[in-house]
Scaffold this motif. Structure first.
Motif, PDB file in Angstrom:
ATOM      1  N   GLN A   1       0.576  -1.096   0.369  1.00  0.00           N
ATOM      2  CA  GLN A   1      -0.370   0.047   0.051  1.00  0.00           C
ATOM      3  C   GLN A   1       0.723   0.737  -0.291  1.00  0.00           C
ATOM      4  OE1 GLN A   1      -3.382   0.203   2.609  1.00  0.00           O
ATOM      5  NE2 GLN A   1      -3.891   2.098   2.872  1.00  0.00           N
TER       6      GLN A   1
ATOM      7  N   GLU B   1       1.148   4.557  -2.815  1.00  0.00           N
ATOM      8  CA  GLU B   1       0.313   5.325  -2.198  1.00  0.00           C
ATOM      9  C   GLU B   1       1.405   6.622  -2.821  1.00  0.00           C
ATOM     10  OE1 GLU B   1      -1.616   5.313   0.383  1.00  0.00           O
ATOM     11  OE2 GLU B   1      -3.748   4.157   0.348  1.00  0.00           O
TER      12      GLU B   1
ATOM     13  N   SER C   1       0.855   7.531  -6.260  1.00  0.00           N
ATOM     14  CA  SER C   1      -0.354   7.912  -6.826  1.00  0.00           C
ATOM     15  C   SER C   1      -0.685   9.657  -6.155  1.00  0.00           C
ATOM     16  CB  SER C   1      -1.301   6.593  -5.600  1.00  0.00           C
ATOM     17  OG  SER C   1      -1.009   7.124  -4.734  1.00  0.00           O
TER      18      SER C   1
ATOM     19  N   GLY D   1      -1.430   9.713  -2.183  1.00  0.00           N
ATOM     20  CA  GLY D   1      -0.200   9.738  -1.782  1.00  0.00           C
ATOM     21  C   GLY D   1       0.277  11.281  -1.798  1.00  0.00           C
TER      22      GLY D   1
END
Length: 303
Positions: free
Chosen positions: A152, A156, A159, A162
């Motif tokens: 995760q 992230e 992303s 993120g």
């Protein structure tokens, strides 16, 4: 439209607000697939087999037209939507036996008890032994979350969402948090809430200082009812608490709230105050917001 607020224009790319529902579903499925590939990579490095899950979640959208908290007919039926709301029965349907298949179940069953414990720890992290006092928030750390936590975090960090947790944009996020915390003390908003509260008091509903506090009081009471009915979870209790009387009071309070919102023109005035505050914030943080928006759009295009 509150969703078209000045600040929302800068953050829409980060939380997918500029995507259609169909594209948001595709984005979610792609994110799940990429995260599961990372989990598999990590589990392999830990010495275990792991097949990425392809049916481990979905995203759905309720019909916005079904949620009408400013419609008298809707409020008369649902109140605030706490006890009952459109689509609740469908949302509470239990998951069918064929809805989820753990593709790793056979492999896990083939492991010895000690190997299975090591597998679970590698996948989810070691069980916590830290005692937490009642009501105390537990801060989740991806480093303690095994391969799922690592995957995760890896996904992230590059992303759009993120970016909101990155060191680069932390000063902006801190300023945003302070901005929203201080928004409730805005003098014009305080005047609007005072007018609404006076109206509520005139109708026999006292003790509220902000418009949201009426709804919040019911959520607090609902939690207390559930806690009294089910206890601390150490004893199994069958059934559900009777919420019929609560539901009646919910609708009565929600209708009084609606009356006072209409009398004070609450929604329109609230949006005007919000937009003005956001414009001020943008003027003070223009460069930081532009940098965040550019980074979020770039991250979205990569995805």
């Amino acid at each position: 439209d509150p969703m078209d607020s000045p600040l929302n224009q800068y953050f829409a790319a980060a939380w997918g607000g500029d995507l259609s529902e169909e594209d948001q579903v595709k984005q979610f499925e792609q994110q799940q697939a990429q995260t599961e590939e990372l989990v598999a990579e990590c589990m392999t490095q830990e010495g275990f087999e792991y097949t990425p899950q392809t049916n481990n979640g979905s995203i759905s959208f309720g019909n916005a037209e079904d949620w009408q908290p400013d419609s008298r007919e809707w409020v008369a039926q649902y109140g605030y939507g706490i006890v009952d709301s459109p689509g609740r029965e469908e949302a509470e349907l239990p998951m069918g036996e064929d809805d989820y298949v753990d593709v790793n179940a056979d492999y896990v069953e083939s492991l010895s008890e000690s190997e299975r414990s090591a597998y679970e720890e590698a996948l989810w992290g070691a069980p916590t032994t830290e005692e937490v006092e009642e009501g105390e928030a537990v801060e989740w750390n991806w480093e303690d979350g095994g391969c799922n936590g690592w995957a995760q975090h890896e996904f992230e960090k590059d992303s759009p969402t993120g970016l909101m947790n990155s060191d680069e944009h932390k000063p902006l996020m801190d300023a945003m948090n302070e901005f929203w915390s201080n928004s409730t003390t805005n003098p014009k908003m305080a005047e609007l809430d005072a007018a609404w509260a006076n109206c509520m008091a005139d109708s026999g509903h006292t003790g509220f200082t902000t418009q949201f506090s009426a709804q919040e009081s019911l959520y607090t009471e609902q939690n207390e009812i559930y806690e009294e009915f089910w206890g601390d979870g150490t004893v199994e209790v069958e059934g559900e608490p009777d919420m019929s009387e609560f539901a009646e009071r919910e609708i009565t309070l929600a209708l009084a709230d609606l009356d006072c919102r209409e009398k004070t023109n609450y929604r329109d005035e609230q949006v005007k105050v919000q937009y003005a505050m956001e414009e001020e914030f943008i003027a003070d943080h223009k460069a930081e917001l532009e940098a965040f928006k550019a980074a979020a759009e770039q991250a979205t295009s990569r995805g």
